[in-house]
Every structure is written in C-alpha cells, then in structure tokens.
Write a protein that holds these residues in place. Structure first.
Motif, short mmCIF file in Angstrom:
data_model
loop_
_atom_site.label_atom_id
_atom_site.label_comp_id
_atom_site.label_asym_id
_atom_site.label_seq_id
_atom_site.Cartn_x
_atom_site.Cartn_y
_atom_site.Cartn_z
N GLU A 192 0.82 -1.21 0.00
CA GLU A 192 0.00 0.00 0.00
C GLU A 192 0.86 1.27 0.00
O GLU A 192 0.31 2.37 -0.04
CB GLU A 192 -0.92 -0.02 1.22
N ASP A 193 2.17 1.11 0.05
CA ASP A 193 3.09 2.25 0.11
C ASP A 193 3.70 2.46 -1.28
O ASP A 193 4.40 1.58 -1.78
CB ASP A 193 4.19 1.96 1.13
N PRO A 194 3.46 3.61 -1.91
CA PRO A 194 3.99 3.85 -3.27
C PRO A 194 5.51 3.73 -3.33
O PRO A 194 6.06 3.24 -4.33
CB PRO A 194 3.52 5.27 -3.60
N PHE A 195 6.20 4.19 -2.30
CA PHE A 195 7.66 4.13 -2.31
C PHE A 195 8.14 2.68 -2.35
O PHE A 195 9.01 2.32 -3.16
CB PHE A 195 8.22 4.85 -1.09
N HIS A 196 7.58 1.85 -1.48
CA HIS A 196 7.98 0.43 -1.46
C HIS A 196 7.59 -0.25 -2.77
O HIS A 196 8.36 -1.08 -3.29
CB HIS A 196 7.32 -0.28 -0.28
N ARG A 197 6.43 0.08 -3.30
CA ARG A 197 6.02 -0.52 -4.57
C ARG A 197 6.99 -0.17 -5.68
O ARG A 197 7.36 -1.01 -6.52
CB ARG A 197 4.61 -0.05 -4.92
N ALA A 198 7.40 1.10 -5.72
CA ALA A 198 8.33 1.53 -6.76
C ALA A 198 9.69 0.84 -6.61
O ALA A 198 10.28 0.40 -7.60
CB ALA A 198 8.50 3.05 -6.72
N PHE A 199 10.17 0.74 -5.37
CA PHE A 199 11.48 0.11 -5.17
C PHE A 199 11.43 -1.38 -5.45
O PHE A 199 12.37 -1.95 -6.03
CB PHE A 199 12.01 0.36 -3.77
N ASP A 200 10.35 -2.04 -5.07
CA ASP A 200 10.20 -3.47 -5.39
C ASP A 200 10.21 -3.66 -6.91
O ASP A 200 10.79 -4.62 -7.42
CB ASP A 200 8.91 -4.02 -4.80
N GLY A 201 9.54 -2.74 -7.62
CA GLY A 201 9.56 -2.83 -9.08
C GLY A 201 10.94 -2.64 -9.65
O GLY A 201 11.36 -3.38 -10.56
N TRP A 202 11.68 -1.68 -9.10
CA TRP A 202 13.06 -1.48 -9.58
C TRP A 202 13.93 -2.69 -9.25
O TRP A 202 14.73 -3.14 -10.08
CB TRP A 202 13.67 -0.21 -8.96
N ARG A 203 13.78 -3.21 -8.04
CA ARG A 203 14.59 -4.36 -7.63
C ARG A 203 14.34 -5.55 -8.55
O ARG A 203 15.29 -6.27 -8.92
CB ARG A 203 14.23 -4.71 -6.18
N HIS A 204 13.08 -5.76 -8.95
CA HIS A 204 12.78 -6.86 -9.86
C HIS A 204 13.42 -6.62 -11.23
O HIS A 204 13.94 -7.55 -11.86
CB HIS A 204 11.28 -7.02 -10.01
N LEU A 205 13.39 -5.38 -11.69
CA LEU A 205 14.05 -5.05 -12.97
C LEU A 205 15.54 -5.35 -12.90
O LEU A 205 16.12 -5.94 -13.81
CB LEU A 205 13.87 -3.56 -13.29
N ALA A 206 16.18 -4.91 -11.82
CA ALA A 206 17.63 -4.96 -11.73
C ALA A 206 18.17 -6.35 -11.41
O ALA A 206 19.21 -6.75 -11.94
CB ALA A 206 18.12 -3.96 -10.67
N TYR A 207 17.48 -7.10 -10.55
CA TYR A 207 18.03 -8.35 -10.04
C TYR A 207 17.23 -9.59 -10.43
O TYR A 207 17.73 -10.71 -10.27
CB TYR A 207 18.15 -8.29 -8.52
N GLY A 208 16.00 -9.41 -10.90
CA GLY A 208 15.21 -10.57 -11.29
C GLY A 208 15.05 -11.56 -10.15
O GLY A 208 14.66 -11.20 -9.04
N GLN A 209 15.39 -12.81 -10.40
CA GLN A 209 15.31 -13.85 -9.39
C GLN A 209 16.63 -14.06 -8.67
O GLN A 209 16.82 -15.06 -7.97
CB GLN A 209 14.89 -15.18 -10.05
N GLY A 210 17.56 -13.09 -8.82
CA GLY A 210 18.86 -13.21 -8.19
C GLY A 210 18.80 -13.01 -6.68
O GLY A 210 17.74 -12.75 -6.11
N PRO A 211 19.96 -13.11 -6.00
CA PRO A 211 20.00 -13.02 -4.54
C PRO A 211 19.41 -11.73 -3.97
O PRO A 211 18.86 -11.74 -2.87
CB PRO A 211 21.50 -13.12 -4.23
N TYR A 212 19.52 -10.62 -4.70
CA TYR A 212 18.98 -9.35 -4.22
C TYR A 212 17.62 -9.03 -4.84
O TYR A 212 17.16 -7.89 -4.78
CB TYR A 212 19.95 -8.20 -4.54
N GLY A 213 16.97 -10.01 -5.41
CA GLY A 213 15.75 -9.76 -6.16
C GLY A 213 14.48 -9.64 -5.34
O GLY A 213 13.40 -9.46 -5.90
N HIS A 214 14.57 -9.77 -4.01
CA HIS A 214 13.38 -9.64 -3.17
C HIS A 214 13.72 -8.91 -1.88
O HIS A 214 14.87 -8.88 -1.44
CB HIS A 214 12.80 -11.03 -2.85
N ASP A 215 12.72 -8.33 -1.27
CA ASP A 215 12.87 -7.67 0.02
C ASP A 215 13.28 -8.71 1.06
O ASP A 215 12.84 -9.86 1.00
CB ASP A 215 11.53 -7.03 0.41
N PRO A 216 14.13 -8.33 2.04
CA PRO A 216 14.48 -9.31 3.08
C PRO A 216 13.28 -9.91 3.78
O PRO A 216 13.34 -11.06 4.24
CB PRO A 216 15.32 -8.46 4.05
N LEU A 217 12.15 -9.17 3.85
CA LEU A 217 10.94 -9.73 4.44
C LEU A 217 10.44 -10.95 3.69
O LEU A 217 9.77 -11.81 4.27
CB LEU A 217 9.83 -8.68 4.46
N GLY A 218 10.77 -11.02 2.41
CA GLY A 218 10.39 -12.18 1.62
C GLY A 218 9.23 -11.91 0.68
O GLY A 218 8.90 -10.77 0.36
#
Length: 426
Positions: A126-152
């Motif tokens: 529900e947080d636009p900032f987190h949504r945007a960063f999750d989207g960027w993280r998926h672009l940059a890392y895909g399914q790699g080690p840094y591809g998801h938030d530590p929360l999972g």
C-alpha cells in the motif's frame, strides 16, 4: 572461515556501556528458491527461545539487566545487537551463542512472526515508495540473490514451517560470523569468547550455500527491461531511476559514494536544489546506495504529484545524463568530499554505530581500516575519476514508476524517447 567467529574489539571510554554486534554472514540473499523470507523469519525467532531459556525467560534475563536485544535481517547478513553494562557481559553475551547455535524454533513463535511479516508485506504493498522500489529491484536483479525484500514474498512465507527453518538454522555458520564489541570491553575478552559463544560447529557443506555473492553489474542491469510500472490509484507518483552498480570495497566504490553525496546528501545536493528549490516539483528526493557484498543499488528517487510527474522525470533523466557525460565542478567535488567525511564521522558517534560498522566491514570481508583508507584516498580523487566511474558503472539505468495508470502511460511514452531506454533494453 567456515564455522568460525571472528572477534573485533573497539575500546571506547564510556561509563561502563558495552555494545555487541554479532554479524552472521547469512542474509536474505541466501534464501533458497521457494523460501524467500526464510532468513528474515529465522532471524525474528532467534530471540524467541534459545539454549536453556524460552522467550519469556530470555526477555526477563535481558530486561532484568536493563539491556536491549534485537535481531535484524539484511541482504548480506543477520545482525544480532546487544547493548548492556560491561559487568553484565558474562550473563548476556552467552545468549548470542544460544541464538546462533541453539534456537528453539517453537512452532507457535514461528507462526506469530510469520503473521507479523505477512502483515508488514501487506503494508508495503500500500506504500507507493515500497512498490516503486520493489519494481526497480525486480528489474535490476530478477530472481537473483537481491531480487526480493528481506521480508520475503508472501506466497513463500506462507509455506515456511519449522522443518524449513531448522535447515536454514543448521547452515547459519557456514560462512562464519563476526562479533564486534565497542565501549568498555571486559577483561580478557578474547579468552572469554568460548565462554560467551561456545564452540563453533564445523560445517563441511559446499556448493551454492558456500559461494560468495558475485553479481556482474552488466549482467544484472544490461539484460533486463528498462522500465517497470506499478499501478496504484493515488495522486502521488514515485520515480526511481538507477542501476545495480558495485560491491562495497570495489576500487570505484568511493567515486560512486562521492557522486551519491553530490546528488542526494542534504539541502545543498543537486537533486534537492534542482527538483525542489529551482522547480518545486518534488517533496522528497534522494539517492539510495547501500553497502552490499554484491552489485549494490545506485538509485535516484523522487516523490511528486501527478501534475508534475513529467517534469520530475525529465529532471531525473537530465541529472543522470550529466553524470555520464560531464565532470562535476570543483566546487561540487570539494563539497561532496566534505559530506563524505561528515557521514563517516556521524556514523561513528555511538558505541552501537561503531560496533555495527566494524561487524559489517568484517562481514563483507573488508579490513578494519577500510573507512580510513577511503579518507586517505579522497585528496587524490579528481572530478574526472568520478566521471570515468560513472561511465563504467552507471551507463544503463532502469526506471521504476508507481502511480495512477493514466500518468504512468504518459511517463512510459516519455521514457521510451530517452537515450537510456534504448541502452538498457534487451
């Protein structure tokens, strides 16, 4: 290094205060496929029963000494933090060893922490900032080690139970750990390590679990789409433009940290002046560039209203273009160096900060004198060195946007006309 715990001592004159930081080299980047969030969930239950005490007895032990204990999971490690009086070290430091080697993993406590993690993930959606960063993280890392938030990830977290966490717990020492003590250090600390933390277990594992994180910046960023859209019905638009760059300690990392200070540190930074003072288009700007063992994010971010989103994106693209096309001025270079020195000083004011930084450096396999070495190199760095580093490592940024659908469609067309969209596209 397998199964070993290193000790780092940082004596500081205090009134009997001791800060202890245990860095375990197993963070969310080590989550197995299908178990994203496993190490965060494990970290959250380490303090809920371990060794000879259950979660209530551990809380009584810590709070009875007026101490503080917490556990945080990061991408590259799990950090257990203890702050207490030096005279209580013999009573409390063994708890760190119990958490590391004898966690109870009670099913009821696991369920409680899993529910809390799922609630936190829902709030992030529900947080636009987190949504945007999750989207960027998926672009940059895909399914790699840094591809998801530590929360999972929710679908993975829901499946995690005691058997899965027990396997993760058995591997906590495979990459070793670091115990950093800062403040009033108890006598004979090195000799008392075994009393505090017990014997290290010998791990004979091999393969992926033992492999350090090595991500090629070109592979991470160059073979992925250049744009990600997160639709959210709100009047706010969050823009994130960035690239997976360098590990902490890379020879060019210092140059990027100066660029980070130049772009996003304080009200004198380029982004603050340009987007807020000169154009008044954004109410929040900055640069995210954390210390990582692998390719760390280097991300400009801005939050704005829908009516000013196009100008905000234009200014971000222009600012990024300047990094790879031109040298910054000598005045800006001098200011960036001053900010960097100030950041290091501000990050070493408390015993907790000092212990955490020393544990982090050792955890990333960097020398204790790394920060001082960076300070020694500052005078030799020229504007052209920063420009060269930007051209090598910031040449193909990716854009993540979060906001209402109509605005995102307009921004998508604007991005498609930019030079970086063509560069970053597969």
């Amino acid at each position: 290094m397998s199964g070993s715990c290193e000790l780092v001592l940082d004596p500081v004159t205090t009134t009997g205060v001791l800060s202890a930081k245990l860095w375990i080299r197993r963070g969310s980047s080590a989550d197995p496929l299908g178990q994203r969030g496993g190490h965060q969930l494990l970290g959250s239950v380490l303090s809920r029963g371990c060794g000879p005490v259950d979660h209530l007895q551990l809380a009584d032990l810590v709070e009875g000494c007026g101490a503080g204990l917490r556990c945080d999971t990061h991408e590259d490690g799990i950090l257990i933090s203890l702050k207490c009086r030096d005279i209580d070290a013999d009573r409390l430091l063994p708890a760190l060893g119990w958490m590391l080697r004898q966690p109870h993993l009670d099913e009821g406590q696991i369920e409680l922490e899993r529910d809390l993690s799922l609630q936190a993930l829902q709030r992030q959606k529900e947080d636009p900032f987190h949504r945007a960063f999750d989207g960027w993280r998926h672009l940059a890392y895909g399914q790699g080690p840094y591809g998801h938030d530590p929360l999972g990830v929710g679908v993975d977290l829901e499946q995690l139970r005691k058997p899965e966490l027990a396997v993760l717990a058995s591997g906590l020492e495979k990459r070793g750990s670091v115990l950093a003590l800062s403040g009033t250090i108890p006598d004979r600390a090195l000799e008392r390590m075994e009393q505090w933390l017990g014997h290290s277990r010998t791990e004979s594992g091999s393969g992926d679990a033992e492999t350090p994180i090595k991500q090629s910046p070109d592979l991470v960023s160059g073979e992925k789409p250049s744009l990600g859209l997160q639709v959210l019905p709100t009047e706010q638009v969050v823009l994130m433009l960035g690239q997976a760059a360098l590990p902490h300690g890379h020879p060019d990392d210092l140059a990027l940290r100066l660029l980070q200070a130049h772009l996003g540190s304080g009200m004198s930074s380029l982004l603050f002046r340009r987007l807020r003072e000169e154009h008044g288009v954004a109410y929040d700007v900055g640069v995210h560039h954390p210390a990582r063992a692998g390719a760390a994010p280097f991300v400009m971010h801005a939050s704005t209203g829908v009516e000013r989103a196009e100008l905000s994106l234009e200014l971000l693209i222009d600012s990024w273009s300047e990094l790879v096309e031109d040298n910054i001025s000598e005045v800006d270079l001098k200011l960036a160096k001053a900010k960097f020195r100030g950041q290091l000083a501000h990050g070493s004011q408390t015993t907790g900060q000092r212990a955490e930084r020393r544990a982090q450096l050792r955890g990333l396999n960097l020398p204790d004198v790394h920060d001082q070495s960076c300070l020694n190199q500052l005078d030799q760095l020229r504007a052209s060195d920063l420009h060269d580093a930007a051209r090598r490592h910031l040449h193909s940024p990716q854009l993540s946007l979060c906001g209402p659908e109509a605005t995102l469609e307009s921004l998508e067309k604007q991005w498609s006309r930019s030079t970086f969209a063509a560069v970053a596209a597969p």
